[in-house]
Write an enzyme that holds these catalytic residues in place. Structure first.
Site, PDB file in Angstrom:
ATOM      1  N   ASP A 126     -44.059   2.475 -14.855  1.00 57.54           N
ATOM      2  CA  ASP A 126     -44.754   1.896 -13.703  1.00 57.54           C
ATOM      3  C   ASP A 126     -45.589   2.994 -13.044  1.00 57.54           C
ATOM      4  O   ASP A 126     -45.202   4.155 -13.052  1.00 57.54           O
ATOM      5  CB  ASP A 126     -43.699   1.349 -12.725  1.00 57.54           C
ATOM      6  CG  ASP A 126     -44.290   0.549 -11.576  1.00 57.54           C
ATOM      7  OD1 ASP A 126     -44.168  -0.691 -11.597  1.00 57.54           O
ATOM      8  OD2 ASP A 126     -44.865   1.159 -10.641  1.00 57.54           O
ATOM      9  N   ASP A 174     -48.802  -1.563 -13.692  1.00 61.32           N
ATOM     10  CA  ASP A 174     -49.798  -1.260 -12.657  1.00 61.32           C
ATOM     11  C   ASP A 174     -50.501   0.075 -12.877  1.00 61.32           C
ATOM     12  O   ASP A 174     -51.277   0.506 -12.023  1.00 61.32           O
ATOM     13  CB  ASP A 174     -49.182  -1.335 -11.253  1.00 61.32           C
ATOM     14  CG  ASP A 174     -47.779  -0.786 -11.181  1.00 61.32           C
ATOM     15  OD1 ASP A 174     -47.374  -0.076 -12.111  1.00 61.32           O
ATOM     16  OD2 ASP A 174     -47.096  -1.057 -10.179  1.00 61.32           O
ATOM     17  N   HIS A 228     -37.598   0.484  -7.175  1.00 64.96           N
ATOM     18  CA  HIS A 228     -37.637   1.249  -5.911  1.00 64.96           C
ATOM     19  C   HIS A 228     -36.381   1.054  -5.062  1.00 64.96           C
ATOM     20  O   HIS A 228     -36.175   1.789  -4.096  1.00 64.96           O
ATOM     21  CB  HIS A 228     -38.835   0.828  -5.058  1.00 64.96           C
ATOM     22  CG  HIS A 228     -40.173   1.168  -5.648  1.00 64.96           C
ATOM     23  ND1 HIS A 228     -40.489   2.439  -6.088  1.00 64.96           N
ATOM     24  CD2 HIS A 228     -41.285   0.402  -5.875  1.00 64.96           C
ATOM     25  CE1 HIS A 228     -41.741   2.428  -6.558  1.00 64.96           C
ATOM     26  NE2 HIS A 228     -42.242   1.214  -6.446  1.00 64.96           N
ATOM     27  N   HIS A 279     -45.949   3.679 -10.087  1.00 62.99           N
ATOM     28  CA  HIS A 279     -45.249   4.249  -8.940  1.00 62.99           C
ATOM     29  C   HIS A 279     -43.944   4.920  -9.402  1.00 62.99           C
ATOM     30  O   HIS A 279     -43.384   4.550 -10.433  1.00 62.99           O
ATOM     31  CB  HIS A 279     -44.954   3.138  -7.914  1.00 62.99           C
ATOM     32  CG  HIS A 279     -46.185   2.396  -7.506  1.00 62.99           C
ATOM     33  ND1 HIS A 279     -46.466   1.117  -7.964  1.00 62.99           N
ATOM     34  CD2 HIS A 279     -47.220   2.767  -6.732  1.00 62.99           C
ATOM     35  CE1 HIS A 279     -47.635   0.731  -7.464  1.00 62.99           C
ATOM     36  NE2 HIS A 279     -48.119   1.716  -6.726  1.00 62.99           N
TER      37      HIS A 279
HETATM   38 ZN    ZN Z   1     -45.481  -0.171  -9.294  1.00 61.96          ZN
END
Ligand code: ZN
Length: 369
Positions: free
Chosen positions: A179, A267, A142, A181
Protein backbone atom coordinates in the site's frame (compact mmCIF):
# COMPACT_ATOMS: atom_id res chain seq x y z
CA UNK A 1 1.06 -23.47 -12.90
CA UNK A 2 -0.21 -25.24 -9.80
CA UNK A 3 -3.16 -27.60 -10.16
CA UNK A 4 -4.63 -26.00 -7.05
CA UNK A 5 -6.68 -22.90 -7.45
CA UNK A 6 -6.42 -19.38 -6.15
CA UNK A 7 -9.00 -18.61 -3.49
CA UNK A 8 -11.10 -15.46 -3.53
CA UNK A 9 -13.01 -13.84 -0.68
CA UNK A 10 -15.86 -11.43 -1.35
CA UNK A 11 -19.13 -10.56 0.32
CA UNK A 12 -21.60 -7.86 -0.71
CA UNK A 13 -21.99 -6.79 2.92
CA UNK A 14 -18.40 -5.50 2.85
CA UNK A 15 -19.71 -2.79 0.57
CA UNK A 16 -22.34 -1.74 3.11
CA UNK A 17 -19.78 -0.44 5.60
CA UNK A 18 -20.78 3.23 5.47
CA UNK A 19 -18.09 5.92 5.74
CA UNK A 20 -20.59 8.74 5.30
CA UNK A 21 -20.78 12.09 3.56
CA UNK A 22 -17.20 13.19 3.88
CA UNK A 23 -15.40 15.40 1.40
CA UNK A 24 -12.62 13.00 0.39
CA UNK A 25 -10.97 12.40 3.75
CA UNK A 26 -12.35 15.51 5.47
CA UNK A 27 -15.45 15.72 7.64
CA UNK A 28 -17.98 18.03 6.05
CA UNK A 29 -19.43 21.20 7.50
CA UNK A 30 -19.18 24.83 6.44
CA UNK A 31 -16.88 25.66 4.67
CA UNK A 32 -16.45 22.01 3.51
CA UNK A 33 -19.28 20.90 1.24
CA UNK A 34 -20.56 17.37 1.96
CA UNK A 35 -19.46 14.83 -0.62
CA UNK A 36 -18.29 11.25 -0.80
CA UNK A 37 -15.75 9.63 1.47
CA UNK A 38 -12.73 8.49 -0.51
CA UNK A 39 -12.92 5.03 1.10
CA UNK A 40 -16.27 4.10 -0.41
CA UNK A 41 -17.29 0.83 -2.09
CA UNK A 42 -16.75 1.85 -5.72
CA UNK A 43 -13.13 0.79 -6.37
CA UNK A 44 -13.73 -2.54 -4.69
CA UNK A 45 -16.94 -3.20 -6.62
CA UNK A 46 -15.31 -2.31 -9.91
CA UNK A 47 -12.31 -4.55 -9.13
CA UNK A 48 -14.63 -7.49 -8.52
CA UNK A 49 -16.73 -6.60 -11.57
CA UNK A 50 -13.70 -6.70 -13.86
CA UNK A 51 -12.74 -10.10 -12.46
CA UNK A 52 -16.22 -11.28 -13.45
CA UNK A 53 -16.32 -9.65 -16.87
CA UNK A 54 -12.81 -10.88 -17.73
CA UNK A 55 -13.90 -14.46 -17.03
CA UNK A 56 -11.29 -14.95 -14.30
CA UNK A 57 -13.71 -14.92 -11.36
CA UNK A 58 -15.30 -18.24 -12.26
CA UNK A 59 -11.87 -19.84 -12.38
CA UNK A 60 -11.06 -18.80 -8.81
CA UNK A 61 -12.11 -20.82 -5.78
CA UNK A 62 -14.76 -18.90 -3.81
CA UNK A 63 -14.02 -18.83 -0.09
CA UNK A 64 -16.88 -18.13 2.30
CA UNK A 65 -15.96 -15.51 4.88
CA UNK A 66 -16.79 -16.08 8.52
CA UNK A 67 -16.90 -13.58 11.38
CA UNK A 68 -13.69 -13.38 13.38
CA UNK A 69 -14.46 -14.30 16.98
CA UNK A 70 -13.91 -11.85 19.82
CA UNK A 71 -11.04 -14.01 21.00
CA UNK A 72 -9.38 -13.81 17.60
CA UNK A 73 -9.77 -10.02 17.51
CA UNK A 74 -8.47 -9.72 21.07
CA UNK A 75 -5.21 -11.40 20.08
CA UNK A 76 -4.36 -7.91 18.77
CA UNK A 77 -6.94 -5.38 19.98
CA UNK A 78 -7.77 -4.30 23.51
CA UNK A 79 -11.12 -5.23 25.06
CA UNK A 80 -11.88 -1.50 25.55
CA UNK A 81 -11.40 -0.80 21.86
CA UNK A 82 -13.52 -3.76 20.77
CA UNK A 83 -16.32 -2.62 23.09
CA UNK A 84 -16.04 0.94 21.75
CA UNK A 85 -16.47 -0.23 18.15
CA UNK A 86 -19.35 -2.48 19.15
CA UNK A 87 -21.12 0.41 20.90
CA UNK A 88 -20.57 2.91 18.09
CA UNK A 89 -21.84 0.38 15.58
CA UNK A 90 -25.00 -0.25 17.59
CA UNK A 91 -25.69 3.47 17.96
CA UNK A 92 -25.54 4.79 14.43
CA UNK A 93 -21.78 4.97 13.95
CA UNK A 94 -19.15 7.63 14.59
CA UNK A 95 -15.38 7.89 14.46
CA UNK A 96 -13.36 4.86 15.53
CA UNK A 97 -10.21 6.91 16.02
CA UNK A 98 -8.03 8.94 13.70
CA UNK A 99 -9.76 9.56 10.33
CA UNK A 100 -11.84 6.40 10.67
CA UNK A 101 -15.56 6.98 10.17
CA UNK A 102 -17.89 4.04 10.60
CA UNK A 103 -21.61 3.55 10.31
CA UNK A 104 -24.43 1.54 11.71
CA UNK A 105 -23.50 -2.14 11.71
CA UNK A 106 -19.83 -1.61 10.87
CA UNK A 107 -18.71 -3.76 13.82
CA UNK A 108 -20.23 -6.90 12.34
CA UNK A 109 -18.89 -6.04 8.88
CA UNK A 110 -15.39 -5.46 10.27
CA UNK A 111 -15.56 -8.84 12.01
CA UNK A 112 -16.47 -10.43 8.69
CA UNK A 113 -13.65 -8.52 7.00
CA UNK A 114 -11.04 -9.88 9.43
CA UNK A 115 -12.76 -13.25 9.27
CA UNK A 116 -12.52 -13.22 5.49
CA UNK A 117 -8.76 -13.41 5.91
CA UNK A 118 -9.09 -16.13 8.53
CA UNK A 119 -11.22 -18.24 6.17
CA UNK A 120 -8.71 -17.68 3.37
CA UNK A 121 -5.84 -18.63 5.68
CA UNK A 122 -7.66 -21.79 6.69
CA UNK A 123 -8.18 -22.70 3.02
CA UNK A 124 -4.49 -22.18 2.31
CA UNK A 125 -3.33 -24.13 5.35
CA UNK A 126 -5.65 -27.05 4.58
CA UNK A 127 -4.30 -27.20 1.06
CA UNK A 128 -7.70 -26.45 -0.50
CA UNK A 129 -6.13 -23.54 -2.38
CA UNK A 130 -2.54 -22.63 -3.08
CA UNK A 131 -2.92 -18.90 -2.44
CA UNK A 132 -5.77 -16.42 -2.00
CA UNK A 133 -6.91 -12.82 -2.38
CA UNK A 134 -9.36 -11.46 0.18
CA UNK A 135 -11.18 -8.47 -1.34
CA UNK A 136 -12.46 -7.30 2.02
CA UNK A 137 -13.62 -4.01 3.50
CA UNK A 138 -13.10 -2.18 5.84
CA UNK A 139 -9.33 -2.31 5.40
CA UNK A 140 -6.97 -3.00 8.29
CA UNK A 141 -3.29 -2.08 8.03
CA UNK A 142 -3.42 1.24 9.93
CA UNK A 143 -5.51 0.00 12.87
CA UNK A 144 -3.72 -0.03 16.23
CA UNK A 145 -4.51 -2.23 19.22
CA UNK A 146 -6.52 0.49 20.91
CA UNK A 147 -7.42 2.91 18.10
CA UNK A 148 -8.91 2.89 14.64
CA UNK A 149 -6.82 4.78 12.09
CA UNK A 150 -6.82 5.69 8.41
CA UNK A 151 -10.19 4.08 7.55
CA UNK A 152 -9.15 0.84 9.31
CA UNK A 153 -11.16 -0.69 12.15
CA UNK A 154 -9.53 -4.04 12.93
CA UNK A 155 -6.01 -5.08 11.97
CA UNK A 156 -6.98 -7.77 9.49
CA UNK A 157 -3.43 -8.84 8.58
CA UNK A 158 -2.29 -8.89 12.22
CA UNK A 159 -5.30 -10.97 13.25
CA UNK A 160 -4.62 -13.39 10.38
CA UNK A 161 -0.91 -13.54 11.21
CA UNK A 162 -1.61 -14.30 14.85
CA UNK A 163 -4.05 -17.01 13.76
CA UNK A 164 -1.28 -18.59 11.69
CA UNK A 165 1.18 -18.45 14.59
CA UNK A 166 -1.13 -19.41 17.42
CA UNK A 167 -3.70 -21.74 15.86
CA UNK A 168 -1.49 -23.39 13.25
CA UNK A 169 1.76 -23.27 15.17
CA UNK A 170 3.76 -21.65 12.39
CA UNK A 171 7.14 -20.43 13.58
CA UNK A 172 7.78 -17.70 11.03
CA UNK A 173 5.45 -15.56 8.92
CA UNK A 174 6.16 -12.47 6.84
CA UNK A 175 4.04 -9.52 5.77
CA UNK A 176 4.84 -7.50 2.65
CA UNK A 177 2.71 -4.35 2.55
CA UNK A 178 2.74 -2.49 -0.79
CA UNK A 179 0.00 0.00 0.00
CA UNK A 180 1.28 3.53 -0.71
CA UNK A 181 0.82 4.36 2.97
CA UNK A 182 2.89 2.91 5.79
CA UNK A 183 1.53 -0.32 7.25
CA UNK A 184 1.93 1.06 10.77
CA UNK A 185 -0.75 -1.10 12.36
CA UNK A 186 0.71 -4.34 11.05
CA UNK A 187 4.16 -3.16 12.16
CA UNK A 188 2.85 -2.45 15.66
CA UNK A 189 1.18 -5.86 15.93
CA UNK A 190 4.50 -7.68 15.61
CA UNK A 191 7.06 -5.05 16.63
CA UNK A 192 8.44 -7.16 19.51
CA UNK A 193 7.88 -10.51 17.84
CA UNK A 194 10.66 -12.34 15.97
CA UNK A 195 8.08 -14.80 14.61
CA UNK A 196 6.97 -12.19 12.08
CA UNK A 197 9.09 -10.33 9.57
CA UNK A 198 7.09 -7.20 8.70
CA UNK A 199 8.04 -5.26 5.58
CA UNK A 200 6.36 -2.11 4.30
CA UNK A 201 7.20 -0.36 1.06
CA UNK A 202 5.48 3.01 0.92
CA UNK A 203 5.68 6.68 0.00
CA UNK A 204 7.91 8.51 2.47
CA UNK A 205 5.94 10.59 4.98
CA UNK A 206 2.54 10.13 3.37
CA UNK A 207 0.34 8.60 6.10
CA UNK A 208 0.27 8.27 9.06
CA UNK A 209 2.27 11.41 9.91
CA UNK A 210 5.88 10.77 10.97
CA UNK A 211 5.65 7.01 10.49
CA UNK A 212 7.40 4.33 8.45
CA UNK A 213 11.01 5.42 8.77
CA UNK A 214 14.04 3.20 8.10
CA UNK A 215 15.09 3.33 11.73
CA UNK A 216 11.85 1.62 12.86
CA UNK A 217 13.47 -1.79 12.83
CA UNK A 218 11.62 -3.68 15.58
CA UNK A 219 12.50 -3.83 19.27
CA UNK A 220 13.17 -6.32 22.03
CA UNK A 221 13.09 -9.84 20.63
CA UNK A 222 11.66 -8.35 17.46
CA UNK A 223 14.72 -6.16 16.86
CA UNK A 224 15.73 -6.46 13.22
CA UNK A 225 12.46 -8.02 12.05
CA UNK A 226 10.70 -4.89 10.81
CA UNK A 227 11.86 -3.32 7.57
CA UNK A 228 10.50 -0.07 6.14
CA UNK A 229 11.31 1.09 2.63
CA UNK A 230 10.11 4.72 2.52
CA UNK A 231 10.46 5.54 -1.18
CA UNK A 232 10.39 9.21 -2.22
CA UNK A 233 7.21 10.60 -3.78
CA UNK A 234 7.24 10.11 -7.54
CA UNK A 235 8.76 6.63 -7.45
CA UNK A 236 7.80 4.45 -10.39
CA UNK A 237 7.92 0.81 -11.36
CA UNK A 238 11.74 0.87 -11.59
CA UNK A 239 12.05 1.84 -7.91
CA UNK A 240 9.50 -0.74 -6.80
CA UNK A 241 11.18 -3.52 -8.77
CA UNK A 242 14.60 -2.57 -7.42
CA UNK A 243 13.25 -2.48 -3.87
CA UNK A 244 11.87 -5.98 -4.37
CA UNK A 245 15.01 -7.34 -6.02
CA UNK A 246 17.42 -5.84 -3.50
CA UNK A 247 15.45 -5.78 -0.24
CA UNK A 248 12.11 -7.62 -0.14
CA UNK A 249 13.07 -10.82 -1.93
CA UNK A 250 16.50 -11.23 -0.25
CA UNK A 251 14.85 -10.58 3.13
CA UNK A 252 12.27 -13.29 2.47
CA UNK A 253 14.97 -15.72 1.33
CA UNK A 254 17.00 -15.03 4.48
CA UNK A 255 14.03 -15.30 6.85
CA UNK A 256 12.25 -18.19 5.13
CA UNK A 257 8.68 -17.52 6.32
CA UNK A 258 6.16 -20.36 6.21
CA UNK A 259 3.45 -17.96 4.99
CA UNK A 260 3.51 -14.56 3.28
CA UNK A 261 0.67 -12.10 3.96
CA UNK A 262 0.40 -9.16 1.59
CA UNK A 263 -1.62 -6.14 2.72
CA UNK A 264 -2.44 -5.15 -0.85
CA UNK A 265 -3.27 -1.49 -1.20
CA UNK A 266 -3.32 -0.38 -4.81
CA UNK A 267 -3.01 3.33 -4.04
CA UNK A 268 0.56 3.45 -5.33
CA UNK A 269 -1.11 3.54 -8.76
CA UNK A 270 -0.09 6.51 -10.88
CA UNK A 271 -3.52 8.15 -10.91
CA UNK A 272 -4.48 7.53 -7.29
CA UNK A 273 -5.77 10.63 -5.46
CA UNK A 274 -4.15 9.73 -2.10
CA UNK A 275 -0.66 8.83 -3.29
CA UNK A 276 2.06 10.33 -5.46
CA UNK A 277 3.65 7.22 -6.89
CA UNK A 278 3.62 5.84 -10.44
CA UNK A 279 2.77 2.16 -10.29
CA UNK A 280 0.61 0.49 -12.92
CA UNK A 281 -0.83 -2.93 -13.69
CA UNK A 282 2.42 -4.08 -15.27
CA UNK A 283 4.28 -3.11 -12.10
CA UNK A 284 1.92 -5.03 -9.84
CA UNK A 285 2.12 -8.00 -12.22
CA UNK A 286 5.90 -7.94 -11.96
CA UNK A 287 5.93 -7.67 -8.15
CA UNK A 288 3.39 -10.48 -7.81
CA UNK A 289 5.54 -12.69 -10.04
CA UNK A 290 8.58 -12.02 -7.86
CA UNK A 291 6.62 -12.81 -4.69
CA UNK A 292 5.23 -15.99 -6.19
CA UNK A 293 8.68 -17.21 -7.15
CA UNK A 294 10.07 -16.68 -3.67
CA UNK A 295 6.96 -18.18 -2.06
CA UNK A 296 7.37 -21.29 -4.20
CA UNK A 297 10.94 -21.50 -2.97
CA UNK A 298 10.42 -20.93 0.76
CA UNK A 299 6.80 -21.65 1.74
CA UNK A 300 5.16 -23.96 -0.76
CA UNK A 301 3.59 -20.96 -2.53
CA UNK A 302 1.52 -19.87 0.46
CA UNK A 303 0.52 -16.25 -0.17
CA UNK A 304 -2.48 -14.55 1.44
CA UNK A 305 -3.26 -11.14 -0.04
CA UNK A 306 -5.75 -8.85 1.67
CA UNK A 307 -7.13 -5.70 0.14
CA UNK A 308 -6.24 -2.37 1.74
CA UNK A 309 -6.34 1.09 0.08
CA UNK A 310 -6.75 2.21 -3.53
CA UNK A 311 -9.00 5.02 -4.68
CA UNK A 312 -8.61 5.35 -8.44
CA UNK A 313 -11.94 3.96 -9.61
CA UNK A 314 -11.00 3.61 -13.26
CA UNK A 315 -7.52 2.09 -13.37
CA UNK A 316 -7.48 0.16 -10.09
CA UNK A 317 -9.51 -2.81 -11.37
CA UNK A 318 -6.84 -3.50 -14.00
CA UNK A 319 -4.11 -3.54 -11.37
CA UNK A 320 -6.17 -5.96 -9.33
CA UNK A 321 -6.81 -8.17 -12.34
CA UNK A 322 -3.08 -8.31 -13.11
CA UNK A 323 -2.36 -9.46 -9.54
CA UNK A 324 -5.06 -12.16 -9.67
CA UNK A 325 -3.85 -13.32 -13.08
CA UNK A 326 -0.34 -13.81 -11.71
CA UNK A 327 -1.52 -15.45 -8.49
CA UNK A 328 -3.71 -17.90 -10.40
CA UNK A 329 -1.44 -18.38 -13.38
CA UNK A 330 -4.40 -17.68 -15.68
CA UNK A 331 -4.02 -14.91 -18.23
CA UNK A 332 -7.32 -13.53 -19.52
CA UNK A 333 -7.73 -11.77 -22.86
CA UNK A 334 -8.24 -8.40 -21.16
CA UNK A 335 -5.60 -5.77 -21.90
CA UNK A 336 -5.21 -2.79 -19.56
CA UNK A 337 -6.13 0.32 -21.58
CA UNK A 338 -4.37 2.57 -19.02
CA UNK A 339 -1.05 0.75 -19.16
CA UNK A 340 0.57 2.48 -22.11
CA UNK A 341 -0.09 5.98 -20.80
CA UNK A 342 1.04 5.14 -17.27
CA UNK A 343 4.15 3.30 -18.44
CA UNK A 344 5.11 6.33 -20.50
CA UNK A 345 5.13 8.72 -17.55
CA UNK A 346 8.48 10.37 -16.91
CA UNK A 347 10.50 8.97 -14.02
CA UNK A 348 9.38 5.35 -14.27
CA UNK A 349 13.01 4.20 -14.14
CA UNK A 350 14.92 3.97 -10.85
CA UNK A 351 16.32 7.42 -9.93
CA UNK A 352 19.48 8.01 -7.84
CA UNK A 353 17.67 9.58 -4.87
CA UNK A 354 15.34 6.57 -4.78
CA UNK A 355 18.27 4.18 -4.96
CA UNK A 356 19.76 5.80 -1.84
CA UNK A 357 16.76 4.67 0.19
CA UNK A 358 16.89 1.16 -1.24
CA UNK A 359 20.60 0.88 -0.50
CA UNK A 360 19.98 1.97 3.09
CA UNK A 361 17.20 -0.61 3.46
CA UNK A 362 19.54 -3.28 2.07
CA UNK A 363 21.69 -2.86 5.18
CA UNK A 364 18.72 -4.03 7.24
CA UNK A 365 18.52 -7.26 5.25
CA UNK A 366 22.13 -8.05 6.14
CA UNK A 367 21.09 -8.09 9.81
CA UNK A 368 18.73 -11.00 9.07
CA UNK A 369 21.78 -13.16 8.30
ZN1 ZN B 1 -3.26 3.36 1.53
Amino acid sequence: MSSKKTGFVWHEIYMWHNTGNYAGVMPYGNPVQPGTHVENPETKRRFRNLLEVSGLLKQLQPITAREATEEEILRFHTRDYLEKIKALSANGGGDAGFYTPMGDGSYEIARLSAGGLLAALEAIMSGAVSNAYALVRPPGHHALANEGMGFCLFGNAVIAGKHALESYGLERIATVDWDVHHGNGTQSGFYNDPRALTISIHQDCCFPPNSGHLHENGEGEGEGFNINIPLPAGSGVGAYEAAFDRVVIPALKAYRPQLIIVPSGLDAGAYDPLGRMQMHSGGYRSLTKKLKNVADEVCDGRILMCHEGGYDEDALPFMGLAILEELSGIRTSVEDPFLEMMAGLGGQQLQPHQEEVITAAQQLVNKLG
